[in-house]
Design a protein around this motif. Structure first.
Motif, PDB file in Angstrom:
ATOM      1  N   TYR A  78       0.903  -1.328  -0.154  1.00  0.00           N
ATOM      2  CA  TYR A  78      -0.090  -0.019   0.066  1.00  0.00           C
ATOM      3  C   TYR A  78       1.095   1.221   0.018  1.00  0.00           C
ATOM      4  O   TYR A  78       0.203   2.365   0.119  1.00  0.00           O
ATOM      5  N   ASN A  79       1.979   1.025  -0.118  1.00  0.00           N
ATOM      6  CA  ASN A  79       3.233   2.344  -0.038  1.00  0.00           C
ATOM      7  C   ASN A  79       3.151   3.241   0.840  1.00  0.00           C
ATOM      8  O   ASN A  79       2.699   4.554   0.853  1.00  0.00           O
ATOM      9  N   LEU A  80       3.005   2.457   2.321  1.00  0.00           N
ATOM     10  CA  LEU A  80       2.750   3.485   3.325  1.00  0.00           C
ATOM     11  C   LEU A  80       4.001   3.132   4.284  1.00  0.00           C
ATOM     12  O   LEU A  80       4.772   2.265   4.408  1.00  0.00           O
ATOM     13  N   GLN A  98     -12.863  -5.290   1.986  1.00  0.00           N
ATOM     14  CA  GLN A  98     -13.003  -3.799   1.668  1.00  0.00           C
ATOM     15  C   GLN A  98     -13.002  -2.970   3.058  1.00  0.00           C
ATOM     16  O   GLN A  98     -12.431  -1.714   3.079  1.00  0.00           O
ATOM     17  N   GLU A 122      -9.329  -2.780   3.712  1.00  0.00           N
ATOM     18  CA  GLU A 122      -8.641  -1.512   3.097  1.00  0.00           C
ATOM     19  C   GLU A 122      -8.931  -0.277   3.437  1.00  0.00           C
ATOM     20  O   GLU A 122      -8.054   0.561   3.463  1.00  0.00           O
ATOM     21  N   HIS A 123     -10.366  -0.176   4.138  1.00  0.00           N
ATOM     22  CA  HIS A 123     -10.581   1.457   4.529  1.00  0.00           C
ATOM     23  C   HIS A 123      -9.611   1.776   5.706  1.00  0.00           C
ATOM     24  O   HIS A 123      -9.664   2.901   5.941  1.00  0.00           O
ATOM     25  N   ILE A 147      -6.646   0.349   6.405  1.00  0.00           N
ATOM     26  CA  ILE A 147      -5.399   0.348   5.991  1.00  0.00           C
ATOM     27  C   ILE A 147      -4.711   1.759   5.388  1.00  0.00           C
ATOM     28  O   ILE A 147      -3.811   2.184   5.639  1.00  0.00           O
ATOM     29  N   ARG A 148      -5.815   2.313   4.679  1.00  0.00           N
ATOM     30  CA  ARG A 148      -5.645   3.490   3.739  1.00  0.00           C
ATOM     31  C   ARG A 148      -5.584   4.764   5.061  1.00  0.00           C
ATOM     32  O   ARG A 148      -5.004   5.884   4.640  1.00  0.00           O
ATOM     33  N   GLN A 149      -6.123   4.495   6.261  1.00  0.00           N
ATOM     34  CA  GLN A 149      -6.094   5.397   7.263  1.00  0.00           C
ATOM     35  C   GLN A 149      -4.841   4.929   8.292  1.00  0.00           C
ATOM     36  O   GLN A 149      -4.983   5.247   9.311  1.00  0.00           O
ATOM     37  N   LYS A 150      -4.123   4.136   7.851  1.00  0.00           N
ATOM     38  CA  LYS A 150      -3.096   3.613   8.468  1.00  0.00           C
ATOM     39  C   LYS A 150      -3.103   2.825   9.751  1.00  0.00           C
ATOM     40  O   LYS A 150      -2.393   2.718  10.700  1.00  0.00           O
ATOM     41  N   CYS A 200     -13.139   4.903  12.228  1.00  0.00           N
ATOM     42  CA  CYS A 200     -13.160   4.290  10.864  1.00  0.00           C
ATOM     43  C   CYS A 200     -13.788   3.078  10.631  1.00  0.00           C
ATOM     44  O   CYS A 200     -14.462   3.481   9.563  1.00  0.00           O
TER      45      CYS A 200
END
Length: 366
Positions: free
Chosen positions: A21-23, A318, A321-322, A324-327, A360
């Motif tokens: 996720y490039n984090l 889903q 992913e919701h 992980i995109r918020q770390k 989240c």
């Protein structure tokens, strides 16, 4: 269900997830590994720093003081205790030495059991906990369903990923019934110390009465030391204890791990602080989850909570992913084959982190 094109991550795959996720890995809060958020005890850190020269010495081949410390911690005779390079080594040794012809795994549960069983070449089957019964084990139904040729039962208590637990009265009935049928029982208590009452679910005292039982624990989760690789087992089985002396590699526990283990188990302040944090936050989180309209959770005995997603068209991936995109990394439970439906699992962290995750989750399933 999991799409074939979607990546499948283990609860501790932080590096792979950060890369995918490039984090920045350091910015991700790991709700998937089930490790104590307090981290390594400050007292243990200090003791380790003061005694690093212990690495220059071989450990005591019999691990005498470590076993005495475990004996005092578990209130069990020292001669029942074995140590290993993490609980994984002891699970492997038990399975290989028993040479079970038919092992029954109570699941959905930790996948390592099946991997070790596959290496021995024996047959293994599953008894699946029922979602309709909140993933609680029905002892009578289990014994009725138990194959006649079964000779080993593997139970994680509290169980991962369901966080359900079997009370000691049911455990005693199970182990007694199994002894009559010549069945050995392995109970993995990796998460037992997070339970509201350890005494109400731990099989450790039963090792005094039953020699067809082995209880396995480690320091990875409760004491936040997965890298230390220290586990211990408790059994009164003379056959297994004898086999272990012959087949276990000498010095399988490093000198530094043995020393740290002694200090961890004696750190009463850290143990109390951990239990207070986990139990209070668990109660608070469950109260918030009670207000979620599109999800349900199951009574948690461990330091993590299993949640079923009940919003039509919304998958566990889903939701993963919701987050992980918020770390924030939670566990997408679609990899647990016996867990039918859409489930996520997350462990209890610091209050401010828990608040972030609840916000989240509320955005997508609340």
């Amino acid at each position: 269900m999991q799409n074939a094109k979607q990546p499948a991550f283990h609860g501790s795959d932080l590096e792979q997830i950060a890369e995918y996720y490039n984090l920045p890995q350091k910015e991700i809060i790991s709700f998937g590994a089930n490790v104590n958020p307090l981290g390594l005890s400050a007292r243990v850190k200090e003791k380790l720093a003061e005694n690093l020269d212990i690495i220059s010495r071989y450990p005591d081949r019999n691990y005498t003081t470590l076993k005495e410390t475990i004996s005092a911690y578990c209130k069990i005779p020292v001669q029942y205790i074995v140590t290993g390079n993490g609980s994984t080594e002891l699970i492997s040794l038990l399975i290989t030495q028993l040479k079970a012809s038919h092992a029954v795994v109570i699941g959905p549960t930790y996948s390592e059991y099946q991997r070790e069983l596959a290496l021995t070449g024996g047959h293994n089957s599953f008894y699946t906990l029922k979602e309709s019964e909140n993933f609680c084990l029905d002892i009578n139904d289990f014994m009725e369903q138990l194959p006649k040729d079964a000779d080993l039962i593997i139970l994680c208590n509290p169980n991962n990923p369901t966080s359900s637990a079997v009370p000691i009265s049911d455990l005693e009935n199970l182990i007694a019934s199994c002894r009559k049928r010549g069945v050995f029982v392995m109970v993995d208590e990796t998460y037992a110390e997070f339970a509201p009452s350890v005494d109400e679910i731990s099989a450790v005292p039963l090792t005094r009465s039953f020699d067809n039982l082995m209880v396995i624990r480690g320091v990875s989760k409760f004491f936040a030391a997965p890298g230390l690789r220290l586990g211990y087992g408790i059994t009164s089985s003379k056959d297994f204890l004898k086999a272990l002396q012959i087949h276990q590699n000498p010095w399988s526990v490093s000198s530094i791990a043995a020393f740290a283990g002694e200090e961890m188990l004696k750190d009463a302040g850290y143990i109390e602080k951990t239990r207070n944090l986990i139990l209070s936050e668990k109660k608070r989180i469950c109260q918030v989850l009670d207000g979620f309209q599109n999800a349900r959770y199951y009574e948690p005995y461990a330091n993590f909570i299993l949640v079923r997603i009940e919003k039509e068209g919304l998958s566990s991936f889903q939701v993963f992913e919701h987050a992980i995109r918020q770390k924030m990394m939670i566990r997408d439970c679609s990899s647990f084959e016996e867990l039918e439906g859409e489930y996520i699992r997350f462990c209890i962290m610091h209050p401010e982190d828990n608040d972030r995750l609840l916000k989240c989750l509320g955005e997508i399933i609340g």
